[in-house]
Design a protein around this motif. Structure first.
Motif, PDB file in Angstrom:
ATOM      1  N   GLY A 144      40.168   1.978 -81.608  1.00 16.33           N
ATOM      2  CA  GLY A 144      39.025   2.884 -81.419  1.00 16.33           C
ATOM      3  C   GLY A 144      37.766   2.277 -82.002  1.00 16.33           C
ATOM      4  O   GLY A 144      36.934   2.969 -82.593  1.00 16.33           O
ATOM      5  N   ARG A 173      33.063   2.557 -81.227  1.00 17.13           N
ATOM      6  CA  ARG A 173      31.969   3.352 -81.819  1.00 17.13           C
ATOM      7  C   ARG A 173      32.533   4.191 -82.963  1.00 17.13           C
ATOM      8  O   ARG A 173      33.724   4.121 -83.291  1.00 17.13           O
ATOM      9  N   ILE A 186      33.742   6.015 -86.289  1.00 20.49           N
ATOM     10  CA  ILE A 186      34.408   5.575 -87.511  1.00 20.49           C
ATOM     11  C   ILE A 186      35.025   4.190 -87.311  1.00 20.49           C
ATOM     12  O   ILE A 186      35.015   3.352 -88.218  1.00 20.49           O
ATOM     13  N   ASP A 234      40.056  -1.055 -78.099  1.00 25.02           N
ATOM     14  CA  ASP A 234      39.578   0.241 -77.595  1.00 25.02           C
ATOM     15  C   ASP A 234      40.007   0.369 -76.143  1.00 25.02           C
ATOM     16  O   ASP A 234      40.207  -0.629 -75.459  1.00 25.02           O
ATOM     17  N   ILE A 235      40.091   1.594 -75.680  1.00 27.12           N
ATOM     18  CA  ILE A 235      40.372   1.810 -74.258  1.00 27.12           C
ATOM     19  C   ILE A 235      39.154   1.420 -73.428  1.00 27.12           C
ATOM     20  O   ILE A 235      39.276   0.931 -72.310  1.00 27.12           O
ATOM     21  N   GLY A 288      34.599   5.628 -75.671  1.00 27.45           N
ATOM     22  CA  GLY A 288      33.836   4.426 -75.965  1.00 27.45           C
ATOM     23  C   GLY A 288      33.759   3.545 -74.719  1.00 27.45           C
ATOM     24  O   GLY A 288      34.700   3.493 -73.923  1.00 27.45           O
ATOM     25  N   ALA A 331      42.823  -1.880 -74.692  1.00 26.49           N
ATOM     26  CA  ALA A 331      44.170  -1.342 -74.516  1.00 26.49           C
ATOM     27  C   ALA A 331      44.115   0.162 -74.738  1.00 26.49           C
ATOM     28  O   ALA A 331      43.358   0.651 -75.582  1.00 26.49           O
ATOM     29  N   ASP A 332      44.917   0.855 -73.953  1.00 29.56           N
ATOM     30  CA  ASP A 332      45.077   2.303 -74.128  1.00 29.56           C
ATOM     31  C   ASP A 332      46.232   2.484 -75.116  1.00 29.56           C
ATOM     32  O   ASP A 332      47.361   2.050 -74.833  1.00 29.56           O
ATOM     33  N   VAL A 333      45.956   3.111 -76.264  1.00 28.93           N
ATOM     34  CA  VAL A 333      47.013   3.224 -77.275  1.00 28.93           C
ATOM     35  C   VAL A 333      48.187   4.082 -76.788  1.00 28.93           C
ATOM     36  O   VAL A 333      49.251   4.072 -77.410  1.00 28.93           O
ATOM     37  N   ASN A 364      42.909   4.010 -85.907  1.00 33.05           N
ATOM     38  CA  ASN A 364      41.792   4.962 -85.896  1.00 33.05           C
ATOM     39  C   ASN A 364      41.571   5.680 -84.560  1.00 33.05           C
ATOM     40  O   ASN A 364      41.030   6.778 -84.539  1.00 33.05           O
ATOM     41  N   ALA A 377      43.852  10.068 -90.054  1.00 34.70           N
ATOM     42  CA  ALA A 377      44.258  11.423 -89.639  1.00 34.70           C
ATOM     43  C   ALA A 377      43.000  12.287 -89.638  1.00 34.70           C
ATOM     44  O   ALA A 377      42.011  11.963 -88.985  1.00 34.70           O
ATOM     45  N   TYR A 425      45.240  19.270 -81.558  1.00 36.73           N
ATOM     46  CA  TYR A 425      44.654  18.300 -82.493  1.00 36.73           C
ATOM     47  C   TYR A 425      45.285  18.449 -83.879  1.00 36.73           C
ATOM     48  O   TYR A 425      45.712  17.454 -84.487  1.00 36.73           O
ATOM     49  N   LYS A 430      47.601  15.639 -85.808  1.00 33.34           N
ATOM     50  CA  LYS A 430      47.185  15.035 -87.077  1.00 33.34           C
ATOM     51  C   LYS A 430      48.172  15.369 -88.203  1.00 33.34           C
ATOM     52  O   LYS A 430      48.405  14.533 -89.091  1.00 33.34           O
ATOM     53  N   PRO A 452      39.543  12.237 -92.990  1.00 34.14           N
ATOM     54  CA  PRO A 452      38.113  12.543 -92.989  1.00 34.14           C
ATOM     55  C   PRO A 452      37.894  14.036 -92.773  1.00 34.14           C
ATOM     56  O   PRO A 452      38.610  14.680 -92.001  1.00 34.14           O
ATOM     57  N   MET A 479      31.639  12.857 -82.437  1.00 38.27           N
ATOM     58  CA  MET A 479      32.789  13.761 -82.513  1.00 38.27           C
ATOM     59  C   MET A 479      32.382  15.197 -82.853  1.00 38.27           C
ATOM     60  O   MET A 479      32.986  16.148 -82.357  1.00 38.27           O
TER      61      MET A 479
HETATM   62  N1  LIG Z   1      34.221  12.289 -86.584  1.00 36.89           N
HETATM   63  C1  LIG Z   1      34.902  13.265 -87.160  1.00 36.89           C
HETATM   64  O1  LIG Z   1      34.366  14.357 -87.423  1.00 36.89           O
HETATM   65  C2  LIG Z   1      36.334  13.056 -87.550  1.00 36.89           C
HETATM   66  C3  LIG Z   1      36.876  13.868 -88.545  1.00 36.89           C
HETATM   67  C4  LIG Z   1      38.207  13.699 -88.888  1.00 36.89           C
HETATM   68  C5  LIG Z   1      38.966  12.730 -88.264  1.00 36.89           C
HETATM   69  N2  LIG Z   1      38.416  11.949 -87.293  1.00 36.89           N
HETATM   70  C6  LIG Z   1      39.271  10.955 -86.655  1.00 36.89           C
HETATM   71  O2  LIG Z   1      38.660   9.690 -86.776  1.00 36.89           O
HETATM   72  C7  LIG Z   1      39.024   8.881 -85.656  1.00 36.89           C
HETATM   73  C8  LIG Z   1      37.764   8.310 -85.025  1.00 36.89           C
HETATM   74  O3  LIG Z   1      36.941   9.391 -84.627  1.00 36.89           O
HETATM   75  P1  LIG Z   1      35.420   9.192 -84.204  1.00 36.89           P
HETATM   76  O4  LIG Z   1      34.682  10.373 -84.697  1.00 36.89           O
HETATM   77  O5  LIG Z   1      34.964   7.862 -84.548  1.00 36.89           O
HETATM   78  O6  LIG Z   1      35.578   9.376 -82.598  1.00 36.89           O
HETATM   79  P2  LIG Z   1      34.857   8.621 -81.377  1.00 36.89           P
HETATM   80  O7  LIG Z   1      35.182   9.413 -80.156  1.00 36.89           O
HETATM   81  O8  LIG Z   1      33.431   8.362 -81.680  1.00 36.89           O
HETATM   82  O9  LIG Z   1      35.602   7.209 -81.351  1.00 36.89           O
HETATM   83  C9  LIG Z   1      36.948   7.126 -80.998  1.00 36.89           C
HETATM   84  C10 LIG Z   1      37.194   5.816 -80.276  1.00 36.89           C
HETATM   85  O10 LIG Z   1      38.578   5.805 -79.891  1.00 36.89           O
HETATM   86  C11 LIG Z   1      38.656   5.320 -78.566  1.00 36.89           C
HETATM   87  N3  LIG Z   1      39.851   5.858 -77.901  1.00 36.89           N
HETATM   88  C12 LIG Z   1      40.070   7.122 -77.507  1.00 36.89           C
HETATM   89  N4  LIG Z   1      41.228   7.208 -76.856  1.00 36.89           N
HETATM   90  C13 LIG Z   1      41.770   5.963 -76.850  1.00 36.89           C
HETATM   91  C14 LIG Z   1      42.965   5.428 -76.312  1.00 36.89           C
HETATM   92  N5  LIG Z   1      43.839   6.186 -75.624  1.00 36.89           N
HETATM   93  N6  LIG Z   1      43.222   4.116 -76.509  1.00 36.89           N
HETATM   94  C15 LIG Z   1      42.335   3.326 -77.176  1.00 36.89           C
HETATM   95  N7  LIG Z   1      41.178   3.787 -77.679  1.00 36.89           N
HETATM   96  C16 LIG Z   1      40.898   5.103 -77.519  1.00 36.89           C
HETATM   97  C17 LIG Z   1      37.394   5.816 -77.887  1.00 36.89           C
HETATM   98  O11 LIG Z   1      37.084   5.065 -76.731  1.00 36.89           O
HETATM   99  C18 LIG Z   1      36.362   5.683 -78.988  1.00 36.89           C
HETATM  100  O12 LIG Z   1      35.704   4.436 -78.954  1.00 36.89           O
HETATM  101  C19 LIG Z   1      39.830   9.782 -84.722  1.00 36.89           C
HETATM  102  O13 LIG Z   1      41.209   9.556 -84.918  1.00 36.89           O
HETATM  103  C20 LIG Z   1      39.441  11.169 -85.169  1.00 36.89           C
HETATM  104  O14 LIG Z   1      40.444  12.123 -84.885  1.00 36.89           O
HETATM  105  C21 LIG Z   1      37.113  12.085 -86.924  1.00 36.89           C
END
Ligand SMILES: NC(=O)c1ccc[n+]([C@@H]2O[C@H](COP(=O)([O-])OP(=O)(O)OC[C@H]3O[C@@H](n4cnc5c(N)ncnc54)[C@H](O)[C@@H]3O)[C@@H](O)[C@H]2O)c1
Length: 274
Positions: free
Chosen positions: A12, A15, A17, A36-37, A49, A73-75, A101, A154, A168, A172, A198, A211
């Motif tokens: 991931g 973008r 985290i 990333d996907i 992303g 890659a798609d996880v 992530n 998580a 969700y 988690k 987080p 997010m």
């Molecule tokens: N931002 C928040 O408020 C928050 C809070 C708690 C936890 N999280 C967790 O942190 C992690 C990152 O969140 P974020 O806010 O950066 O989200 P985001 O959507 O900005 O980034 C997530 C990235 O994961 C990639 N992704 C999604 N599905 C995928 C797949 N099947 N295969 C490969 N890549 C894939 C997306 O393309 C994207 O680039 C997530 O696991 C989210 O659950 C986020």
């Protein structure tokens, strides 16, 4: 330079985290594998992303002196993840840390009984099976090395419930459980597994974060209203930044936490202290 000479895989990474973790790892001297996907999928009701965003992360990492391997890659696909990890080992010869992530926050916004079979499945596939797929591909490499650190990103949704986010929250909580079980599996082999939780994270434009906007959309409220709800829920006067999560992830990834395994670490501005 706490990660000097280490190879870190970040999923991931396009973008949010993931980008914050990748750039911080590069700043600390690591070489990075960005996964990333990088394409939208019909099952997820918001833009994921993009390839451009993934390339932007790569650019920022290279600027900090890191060698970078970009993989798409798609996880959800164990074989795609395995191929990407094989490419990483071919390139760098080892994997010292995995930041698991990649995750999705929607489809959400419904009571548990209204969630469709497909909505439930995609949430578990990305947020729970995805990290497990990465572990199945990376753990054998780490076992052969007799060293490694896995950080599962998580959420506070892995600690408590959130209304109208059953899929969700369940995914988690599952990831927290996977973390503890895997920590016990690999502890004798010098491989550590920890979870980060987080809390309310600000959408930081520096990493194209979005997010909180996704969560607001799912609940049918504005970004400002969601941010106000988040601010009410934390103990500090500001929300968590992606950089705060990255800092904790780097500590767990590196050698300053050598005796830390099986833990679940909130980075939540005091949310879970209440
Ligand atoms: N931002 C928040 O408020 C928050 C809070 C708690 C936890 N999280 C967790 O942190 C992690 C990152 O969140 P974020 O806010 O950066 O989200 P985001 O959507 O900005 O980034 C997530 C990235 O994961 C990639 N992704 C999604 N599905 C995928 C797949 N099947 N295969 C490969 N890549 C894939 C997306 O393309 C994207 O680039 C997530 O696991 C989210 O659950 C986020």
């Amino acid at each position: 330079m706490g990660l000097h000479d280490k190879t870190v895989v970040i999923t991931g990474a396009a973008r949010g985290i993931g980008r914050a973790c990748a750039v911080r790892a590069a700043e600390e001297g690591a070489d990075v594998v960005l996964m990333d996907i990088a394409v939208d999928v019909p099952e997820i009701p918001y833009a994921l992303g993009s390839a451009d965003q993934l390339e932007q992360t790569a650019h920022l990492c290279r600027k900090n002196g890191a060698a970078v391997l970009v993989t798409t890659a798609d996880v959800r696909s164990r074989s795609a993840v395995t191929s990407a990890v094989t490419a990483a080992v071919d390139r760098f010869g080892r994997i010292d840390a995995l930041i698991n992530n990649a995750g999705v926050g929607a489809p959400s916004g419904k009571a548990a009984h209204d969630v469709t079979e497909d909505e439930w499945q995609v949430m578990l596939d990305v947020n729970l099976s995805g990290p497990w797929h990465l572990i199945t591909a990376v753990a054998p490499v780490m076992v052969a090395q007799r060293s490694g650190s896995i950080v599962n990103v998580a959420s506070t949704a892995g600690l408590v419930g959130y209304r109208h986010f059953a899929g969700y929250v369940a995914s988690k909580h599952g990831l927290v459980g996977l973390t503890k079980a895997a920590a016990l599996d690999y502890a004798p082999l010098n491989i550590r597994v920890n979870a980060l939780c987080p809390g309310p994270v600000r959408d930081d434009p520096a990493v194209d974060g979005q997010m909180t906007a996704v969560v607001a959309d799912a609940l049918g409220i504005s970004y400002e209203e969601q941010e106000a709800v988040y601010l009410e829920s934390v103990a500090t006067s500001s929300l968590v930044d992606p950089a705060d999560v990255a800092g904790a992830a780097m500590w767990l990834a590196g050698d300053d936490s050598l005796k830390v395994t099986g833990t679940v670490v909130p980075v939540d501005a005091g949310f879970s202290a209440r």
